[in-house]
Design an enzyme around this catalytic site. Structure first.
Site, PDB file in Angstrom:
ATOM      1  N   HIS A 133       0.871  -1.179   0.000  1.00 12.70           N
ATOM      2  CA  HIS A 133       0.000   0.000   0.000  1.00 12.70           C
ATOM      3  C   HIS A 133       0.911   1.232   0.000  1.00 12.70           C
ATOM      4  CE1 HIS A 133      -2.733   2.980   1.858  1.00 12.70           C
ATOM      5  NE2 HIS A 133      -3.730   2.205   1.471  1.00 12.70           N
ATOM      6  N   ASP A 208       3.113  -4.248   8.118  1.00 15.82           N
ATOM      7  CA  ASP A 208       1.870  -3.500   7.920  1.00 15.82           C
ATOM      8  C   ASP A 208       0.730  -4.512   8.076  1.00 15.82           C
ATOM      9  OD1 ASP A 208      -0.445  -2.477   6.846  1.00 15.82           O
ATOM     10  OD2 ASP A 208       0.496  -1.611   5.073  1.00 15.82           O
ATOM     11  N   GLN A 211      -4.574  -5.062   7.003  1.00 13.80           N
ATOM     12  CA  GLN A 211      -5.604  -5.966   6.475  1.00 13.80           C
ATOM     13  C   GLN A 211      -5.588  -7.331   7.152  1.00 13.80           C
ATOM     14  OE1 GLN A 211      -7.939  -4.921   4.571  1.00 13.80           O
ATOM     15  NE2 GLN A 211      -7.078  -2.974   3.903  1.00 13.80           N
ATOM     16  N   LYS A 234     -10.427  -0.824  10.667  1.00 10.31           N
ATOM     17  CA  LYS A 234     -10.595  -1.976   9.769  1.00 10.31           C
ATOM     18  C   LYS A 234     -10.933  -3.242  10.571  1.00 10.31           C
ATOM     19  CE  LYS A 234      -7.239  -0.185   6.419  1.00 10.31           C
ATOM     20  NZ  LYS A 234      -8.056   0.490   5.419  1.00 10.31           N
ATOM     21  N   CYS A 383      -4.826   2.534  -3.640  1.00  8.37           N
ATOM     22  CA  CYS A 383      -3.555   3.021  -3.064  1.00  8.37           C
ATOM     23  C   CYS A 383      -2.419   2.024  -3.263  1.00  8.37           C
ATOM     24  CB  CYS A 383      -3.706   3.370  -1.576  1.00  8.37           C
ATOM     25  SG  CYS A 383      -4.954   4.612  -1.264  1.00  8.37           S
TER      26      CYS A 383
HETATM   27  N1  C6P Z   1      -6.329   0.601   2.907  1.00  6.83           N
HETATM   28  C1  C6P Z   1      -8.174   0.221   1.384  1.00  6.83           C
HETATM   29  O1  C6P Z   1      -9.266   0.501   0.890  1.00  6.83           O
HETATM   30  P1  C6P Z   1      -5.109   3.826   7.266  1.00  6.83           P
HETATM   31  O2  C6P Z   1      -5.718   4.660   6.182  1.00  6.83           O
HETATM   32  O3  C6P Z   1      -3.933   4.509   7.906  1.00  6.83           O
HETATM   33  O4  C6P Z   1      -6.100   3.311   8.242  1.00  6.83           O
HETATM   34  O5  C6P Z   1      -4.544   2.501   6.543  1.00  6.83           O
HETATM   35  C2  C6P Z   1      -3.611   2.593   5.506  1.00  6.83           C
HETATM   36  C3  C6P Z   1      -3.342   1.238   4.929  1.00  6.83           C
HETATM   37  C4  C6P Z   1      -2.076   0.680   5.088  1.00  6.83           C
HETATM   38  N2  C6P Z   1      -1.805  -0.547   4.652  1.00  6.83           N
HETATM   39  C5  C6P Z   1      -2.731  -1.304   4.043  1.00  6.83           C
HETATM   40  C6  C6P Z   1      -2.376  -2.704   3.616  1.00  6.83           C
HETATM   41  C7  C6P Z   1      -4.020  -0.809   3.851  1.00  6.83           C
HETATM   42  O6  C6P Z   1      -4.934  -1.569   3.263  1.00  6.83           O
HETATM   43  C8  C6P Z   1      -4.326   0.500   4.283  1.00  6.83           C
HETATM   44  C9  C6P Z   1      -5.669   1.101   4.019  1.00  6.83           C
HETATM   45  C10 C6P Z   1      -7.668   1.011   2.562  1.00  6.83           C
HETATM   46  O7  C6P Z   1      -7.505  -0.713   0.953  1.00  6.83           O
HETATM   47  C11 C6P Z   1      -7.801   2.486   2.329  1.00  6.83           C
HETATM   48  S1  C6P Z   1      -6.684   3.086   1.083  1.00  6.83           S
END
Ligand code: C6P
Length: 425
Positions: A133, A208, A211, A234, A383
């Site tokens: 991401h 990270d 997910q 999430k 992203c």
């Molecule tokens: N992905 C998606 O629709 P935040 O925004 O900080 O809570 O998470 C960022 C982020 C970082 N790593 C991974 C693997 C992610 O999936 C995400 C967030 C969302 O896939 C929003 S772009």
């Protein structure tokens, strides 16, 4: 929305009982029952989480770790109870290894800024993978730029898995930063194996877990990682919340990334010294209501998903994940009957995320048509632009499942996609 087919899915898993916990599932969207398949972007919130957050504001609203008065003490206790719940859930050794952040993005930025200062110098290397991401690419690009280091990539295969034969470790590698689960492909990565390899070489590891946290039994000691970031929103918790887990010895060595109130021990105009962990990394007033809500979300998951109590050492064994896997299999089978549809991401180990492209159909158009039928999916690059480049597509349509989704909802989406294809092609 559920049908006979859901009784098969249900065996020992009461999806209706789980659905009843989510007030939003009663909403109509564009006059249709909501089918929410955008859980990878943010999951819906059960009533208990909504209540916990609003109860803080209604009954104990005060700042934490700052006052001797009763409300401040109660707010502090509630926040620290959430920290302990999270510690247990991810099996961290100490509660002070759990740092509250505003989300995964903030956690990785903290890691990149702080580790960059601690470890990186000219010519050093940071290894990430080709499926990251942007939140696990850009902070490392910045850190590399500031310290003269280089970013190296683990290439990925056509099925959307790491090519483990081509991990670019060298004697210059200082940091490995990798996702546990891909948000676009759903791939569950073999993080434990790669972390073990990195540790042998003295490389610091950052995961990270954005997910993974709602689907896998995350055990940070078993994984052996140094840092692990995730977002609360999430995992059925409030937005604006997140956690960066860090191994105590490393956190002690890392410099703070933000200065301000509560992260200091002493301040003079010449020099400041830092507070003990975790406060060194928690400058300013935190999202107290959100953190309390996140603690409740984790307790809620544990209550409804008995297998989260570490029934299995294997990664993908939570009851939620098993249910979502059935939805994934059904969706994959049915979607593949559509002429010209291609699934992007066909790894053996996946969570309930399915991304697809269809010849002659733009994902935005399809997403808009599905929305008119009350079906929420995400469209675009998610992203992960380098990953889109790898697959030679500008974007995909992505459905991401949660514990409350049903086979009937998957069927509604497949019907919707078929209708969309007929209109758009
Ligand atoms: N992905 C998606 O629709 P935040 O925004 O900080 O809570 O998470 C960022 C982020 C970082 N790593 C991974 C693997 C992610 O999936 C995400 C967030 C969302 O896939 C929003 S772009």
């Amino acid at each position: 929305m559920s049908t006979k087919a859901d009784t098969v899915v249900k065996k020992g898993y009461n999806v209706e009982e789980i659905r009843a916990q989510f007030p939003i599932l009663k909403e109509l969207v564009n006059g249709k029952p909501l089918v929410y398949f955008d859980n990878a972007a943010t999951s819906q919130k059960p009533r208990r989480v909504i209540k916990a957050e609003s109860a803080y504001y209604a009954t104990i609203n005060a700042n934490v770790h700052r006052g001797v008065h009763t409300l401040s003490t109660k707010a502090t206790e509630a926040q620290e109870a959430a920290r302990e719940t999270i510690r247990k859930h991810i099996n961290a050794k100490h509660a002070h290894e759990v740092i509250f952040t505003s989300g995964t993005t903030a956690g990785i930025n903290l890691a990149a800024m702080s580790l960059g200062q601690l470890l990186l110098k000219k010519g050093d290397e940071v290894v990430i993978s080709g499926m990251e991401h942007h939140s696990n690419i850009v902070p490392w690009q910045l850190a590399c730029e500031w310290h003269g280091a280089k970013l190296k990539l683990i290439p990925i295969t056509d099925s959307g898995e790491w090519d483990l034969k081509q991990v670019p470790f060298s004697d210059k590698t200082r940091i490995l930063a990798i996702s546990h689960v891909s948000n676009t492909l759903g791939t569950i990565n073999p993080v434990k194996e790669l972390i073990a390899e990195a540790r042998k070489r003295g490389i610091i590891t950052v995961v990270d877990g954005a997910q993974a946290i709602a689907h896998l039994n995350v055990d940070v000691q078993d994984l052996g990682c140094d840092l692990y970031a995730f977002s609360g929103h999430k995992a059925y918790g409030p937005t604006g919340t997140g956690v960066l887990y860090g191994r105590e010895e490393l956190l002690e060595r890392m410099p703070p990334w933000q200065g301000g109130g509560e992260m200091i021990d002493t301040v003079t105009l010449e020099k400041s010294t830092w507070a003990r962990l975790p406060f060194k990394f928690e400058a300013g007033t935190p999202h107290i209501a959100g953190i309390i809500g996140l603690g409740e979300a984790i307790r809620w998951m544990e209550d409804y998903d008995f297998a989260f109590a570490k029934a299995s050492a294997e990664q993908c064994k939570s009851a939620f994940a098993a249910h979502e896997h059935l939805l994934l299999e059904h969706a994959s089978k049915e979607l593949l009957t559509i002429d010209g549809l291609r699934i992007i991401g066909t790894a053996k180990e996946k969570v309930g995320v399915i991304s697809f492209v269809i010849d002659g159909v733009h994902h935005y158009d399809l997403g808009t048509l599905l929305d008119q039928q009350g079906i929420a999916v995400r469209t675009g690059h998610h992203c992960t632009q380098p990953l889109m480049d790898h697959f030679g597509v500008s974007g995909t349509t992505r459905a991401s499942f949660a514990c409350f989704n049903t086979i009937a909802e998957v069927d509604a989406m497949v019907d919707g996609v078929k209708k969309g294809v007929n209109m758009l092609r």
